[in-house]
Enzyme design. Structure first.
Site, PDB file in Angstrom:
ATOM      1  N   ASP A  26      -9.427  28.311  61.796  1.00 17.97           N
ATOM      2  CA  ASP A  26      -8.770  29.399  61.080  1.00 17.97           C
ATOM      3  C   ASP A  26      -9.181  30.832  61.440  1.00 17.97           C
ATOM      4  O   ASP A  26     -10.266  30.983  61.928  1.00 17.97           O
ATOM      5  CB  ASP A  26      -8.792  29.046  59.387  1.00 17.97           C
ATOM      6  CG  ASP A  26      -7.699  29.724  58.712  1.00 17.97           C
ATOM      7  OD1 ASP A  26      -6.699  30.482  59.407  1.00 17.97           O
ATOM      8  OD2 ASP A  26      -7.629  29.769  57.386  1.00 17.97           O
ATOM      9  N   GLU A  27      -8.207  31.730  61.298  1.00 15.08           N
ATOM     10  CA  GLU A  27      -8.654  33.040  61.671  1.00 15.08           C
ATOM     11  C   GLU A  27      -9.289  33.313  63.053  1.00 15.08           C
ATOM     12  O   GLU A  27     -10.164  33.894  63.308  1.00 15.08           O
ATOM     13  CB  GLU A  27      -9.567  33.604  60.834  1.00 15.08           C
ATOM     14  CG  GLU A  27      -9.088  33.328  59.257  1.00 15.08           C
ATOM     15  CD  GLU A  27      -8.149  34.446  58.758  1.00 15.08           C
ATOM     16  OE1 GLU A  27      -7.679  35.206  59.568  1.00 15.08           O
ATOM     17  OE2 GLU A  27      -7.950  34.313  57.460  1.00 15.08           O
ATOM     18  N   ARG A  78      -1.885  41.046  51.430  1.00 17.66           N
ATOM     19  CA  ARG A  78      -2.606  40.157  50.426  1.00 17.66           C
ATOM     20  C   ARG A  78      -1.762  40.009  49.203  1.00 17.66           C
ATOM     21  O   ARG A  78      -1.882  39.147  48.473  1.00 17.66           O
ATOM     22  CB  ARG A  78      -4.050  40.633  49.977  1.00 17.66           C
ATOM     23  CG  ARG A  78      -4.788  40.814  51.097  1.00 17.66           C
ATOM     24  CD  ARG A  78      -5.166  39.605  51.895  1.00 17.66           C
ATOM     25  NE  ARG A  78      -4.137  39.508  53.169  1.00 17.66           N
ATOM     26  CZ  ARG A  78      -4.035  38.543  53.950  1.00 17.66           C
ATOM     27  NH1 ARG A  78      -4.522  37.498  53.689  1.00 17.66           N
ATOM     28  NH2 ARG A  78      -3.241  38.477  54.782  1.00 17.66           N
ATOM     29  N   LYS A 120      -0.313  29.448  57.903  1.00 19.03           N
ATOM     30  CA  LYS A 120      -1.305  28.997  58.852  1.00 19.03           C
ATOM     31  C   LYS A 120      -2.118  28.225  58.277  1.00 19.03           C
ATOM     32  O   LYS A 120      -2.473  27.219  58.791  1.00 19.03           O
ATOM     33  CB  LYS A 120      -1.710  29.946  59.788  1.00 19.03           C
ATOM     34  CG  LYS A 120      -0.743  31.023  60.400  1.00 19.03           C
ATOM     35  CD  LYS A 120      -1.374  32.216  61.411  1.00 19.03           C
ATOM     36  CE  LYS A 120      -2.060  33.111  60.411  1.00 19.03           C
ATOM     37  NZ  LYS A 120      -1.058  33.946  59.534  1.00 19.03           N
TER      38      LYS A 120
END
Ligand code: ATP
Ligand code: MG
Length: 777
Positions: A247-248, A629, A59
């Site tokens: 983003d996010e 992560r 993304k």
């Protein structure tokens, strides 16, 4: 660059000729390697686009490439793109990557940053529309609380029963939801001091104006207010931002959402070119007002939106992805997404038990050294903790091992007491109206200017709506203070004036140590015999060093106020990263250590107590963020015993461990204790704070422009106000009038000079005092 400049025309679409077809076939190199869905999200430049996809599906890469594409095809200039990232670090990285994608450095992406950074920029430009001056200060949480405490006490509200911290959290909540004091629902105002919540919120806002200050919530709320009230300003930004990227997106709160919705609209009301990317499974800021529904509402808010789904994870080995997917499947409230990887299984997710947190830190330290010996880079290793208190143990361990590390997500350095003191001196220098900074240093080091003096300064400052330093300047001309504190205070003001005169002619890196020396602050630590004093002196040196890259004191203060991860970047040395899970969003590492997977700590007891099932689900999303992560290795730890506030408690392994699929997990044989899961009972003391960028507040306040001295432009206006008040207003005393003074008793006014009176007191003799301390008799 004016927003009214004619936009660049996009290049003509390829036409049917052979050359055109050949050109179309040779896609620009920055599109290489994208999968078809990613490419679609990059190339659909017009209209609203939503990319809703799981962790590691690219993304952020799509957003970065999209900006590169917009720039490379001349659709917009750098200054016409608004791009919102979650941290300053992410913004820096994005800029860097765009540069390498299009093969040149990207100058002028002035609007790529966090909501706060962009908010502060807009607010400074239009400060006067919000009743502020351009050099306004940004308060951090600490200052915010102190200010609220003063207000609560001044209102005679019991601050033990109604603590400032609680009011701060209500106010933050209201601000996150876009509410000014007049918009707070009646019922909610009752949550504080028997219905006085909204009123106190208003008082706080008024006081902020007097101090020429804002808090973090204001950076967005005030901007939103300006955009609402000034259609011309809104139109200017709507014209300027030809492309908006976020983003996010799953972690935007209401005020951010309203702000984006306004800015991403065209002047004619149609939705503009907005691209948001997010993952509902990674929404982890619900406790701070983020609303995952924003992502679910996107198609309704932006009709005609193109929704792109990405399903291939490019980050993690298969076992890691399986473990994470299995875990998050335990949440009920989710959209549900498929996620796969073409990568091999890789190592299983390891789960290990330690006796206590010390052993946990030791095991992880050993493991890191082993990886290092095997050729792994420390930069590719991270430790992600649930609560920031967990960090200390690791820091201690790393220091012992001599293992370089960095703390990401909260500039711990700038939070140290000595650094905050030093910064307070700089703040007063740049922005004299900064009362909280002034209060912090007026008696640090001790100069005999204790509470009694401050009380007098405060009383005058409040009565006349002026900053403390201005009150001090008036009061030292009188005998309100005893000779000793009066002289001390005069010395302080003189020092500031001297430094202020040097501000333009002396480099700030030279002036800073002069300030620390002349103020006696350095000496204070030299005289201090406690073991940590030498370290503090080193920190002060480091502070001065850290100012070097900035062109002015004000620029440096602004930097500190905005930067969340100040310690990174500068040094090239390889380091292990240490951070909270909340700060790890969007990042990736080869190896990720996840310590403290115990009930009460993770899931955190407070999340469970306060938000029940939804709290648990948010904790689980946090666990999902943590595991995803990792590219190559994910290692989970729990301690059988943990010492909380000096008391040993045995602990239960986190339920999240039980929710992992056996096929992807390997239980490690560790040192002193076998995996003795599930014995003992513990309830962690829930006074431990949540980990977040906010509980280690990196945000310091600062000012962007040099303020003029308090005896020049800004305060002169204030002084005018005082004189106007005292000569015309209610305080008009007359010569010969009998008056009473708290300290000096009864007396008779002999002469009047503005608001300063010479009074012949019956017991104390002749004194110069201030009218607001006198009562008529
Ligand atoms: P998160 O949800 O954690 O924020 P994300 O969806 O933003 O993740 P990225 O960080 O953009 O994912 O990408 C994850 C990793 O996969 C990065 O290392 C990125 O470079 C890589 N990647 C993304 N797309 C591709 C691709 N098409 N080919 C190769 N690698 C890719
Ligand atoms: Mg991302």
């Amino acid at each position: 660059m004016s927003a009214r400049n004619a936009p660049l025309e996009p290049p003509a679409p390829p036409q049917g000729g052979i050359a055109a077809r050949a050109r179309a076939a040779a896609a620009p190199p920055y599109l290489d390697g994208l999968n078809p869905e990613q490419r679609e999200a990059v190339e659909t430049t017009d209209g609203p686009v939503l990319v809703l996809a799981g962790a590691g599906t690219g993304k952020t890469r799509v957003l970065t490439t999209r900006i590169a594409h917009i720039l490379a095809t001349g659709r917009a200039r750098p200054g016409q793109i608004l791009a919102v990232t979650f941290t300053n670090k992410a913004a820096r990285e994005m800029k860097h990557r765009i540069g390498s994608l299009i093969g040149q450095s990207v100058e002028g992406m002035a609007w790529l940053g966090t909501f706060h950074a962009i908010g502060v920029k807009i607010l400074r430009t239009h400060a006067e529309l919000a009743g502020l001056k351009r050099n306004f200060t940004i308060l951090d949480t600490d200052d915010q609380i102190r200010l609220l405490k003063q207000i609560i006490q001044a209102e005679n509200i019991d601050d033990k029963r109604w603590p400032a911290r609680q009011l701060a959290s209500h106010i933050d909540g209201w601000k996150n939801r876009g509410m000014t004091p007049d918009k707070v629902p009646q019922g909610e105002a009752f949550a504080f001091a028997n219905g006085r919540g909204a009123e106190l919120y208003q008082m706080y806002q008024d006081r902020l104006r007097v101090l020429n200050a804002v808090d973090f919530g204001d950076l967005l709320l005030e901007t939103l207010d300006i955009l609402h009230k000034h259609p011309d300003v809104l139109a200017e930004y709507q014209r300027r931002f030809r492309y908006v990227l976020v983003d996010e997106y799953q972690d935007t709160n209401v005020v951010q959402y309203l702000w984006l919705k306004l800015l991403a609209r065209r002047e004619d009301g149609n939705p503009g070119n907005i691209a948001c990317v997010g993952d509902d499974d990674q929404s982890i800021y619900g406790w701070r007002g983020a609303d995952v529904d924003n992502i679910l509402r996107f198609e309704k808010d932006f009709p005609g939106a193109k929704v792109v789904r990405l399903e291939r994870n490019y980050r993690s080995k298969a076992h890691i992805l399986t473990a994470a997917s299995h875990l998050i499947a335990h949440n009920e409230g989710r959209l549900g997404k498929t996620l796969h990887t073409d990568d091999d299984d890789g190592e299983k997710v390891m789960v290990a038990c330690a006796w206590d947190s010390e052993e946990e830190a030791r095991l992880i330290g050993e493991e890191i050294e082993r990886l290092q010996r095997g050729g792994e880079s420390l930069n590719e290793i991270a430790i992600l903790v649930r609560a920031s208190f967990q960090m200390r143990e690791f820091e201690d361990r790393f220091v012992t091992l001599g293992l370089p590390y960095r703390v990401i997500g909260g500039p711990r350095f700038y939070e140290r007491a000595e650094i905050r003191d030093a910064m307070a001196y700089f703040r007063v220098l740049v922005q004299p109206a900064d009362d909280l900074a002034f209060e912090r240093i007026v008696n640090t080091p001790r100069r005999g200017l204790g509470d009694a003096t401050l009380k007098i300064l405060h009383a005058y400052a409040r009565a006349n709506s002026v900053p403390l330093i201005q009150a001090a300047a008036v009061i030292i001309e009188t005998e309100e203070l005893k000779p000793k504190p009066r002289k001390s205070l005069r010395d302080v003001l003189d020092m500031f004036e001297r430094w202020r005169n040097e501000l333009d002619s002396t480099a700030h890196t030279e002036l800073a140590p002069i300030i620390l020396d002349e103020s006696g602050y350095t000496q204070m630590w030299l005289d201090d015999k406690s073991p940590d004093a030498p370290g503090r002196l080193e920190n002060l040196k480091e502070l001065v060093r850290s100012m070097e890259p900035y062109e002015s004191m004000a620029g440096f203060l602004e930097h500190v106020s905005l930067v969340m991860d100040a310690e990174t970047g500068a040094e090239q040395e390889e380091k292990v990263s240490l951070m909270t899970l909340h700060s790890a969003k969007g990042l990736e590492f080869d190896t990720v250590f996840l310590p403290g997977w115990e009930e009460g700590l993770f899931p955190h007891q407070r999340a469970l107590d306060e938000s029940g099932k939804s709290g648990l689900e948010e904790e689980r999303r946090l666990a999902y963020v943590g595991i995803t992560r990792a590219k190559e290795r994910a290692r989970l730890y729990f301690a059988s015993n943990r010492r909380i506030h000096g008391l040993w408690q045995s602990s239960i392994p986190s339920r999240f461990l039980d929710e992992l699929p056996a096929s992807a997990v390997e239980v490690a044989e560790t040192g002193s204790v076998s995996g003795n899961w599930g014995y003992g009972a513990s309830r962690f003391d829930n006074r431990e704070s949540f980990s977040s960028p906010y509980d280690t507040p990196g945000w310091q306040r600062a000012q962007s422009r040099k303020a003029s001295g308090y005896r020049t432009s800004q305060p002169r206006m204030i002084e005018g106000e005082i004189i106007a008040r005292s000569s015309g207003g209610a305080s008009a005393f007359e010569k010969g009038e009998r008056v009473f003074h708290q300290k000096f008793g009864y007396g008779k006014i002999m002469s009047i000079d503005g608001n300063k009176m010479t009074v012949d007191f019956e017991k104390a003799g002749s004194k110069r005092v201030i009218d607001s301390f006198l009562e008529k008799q």
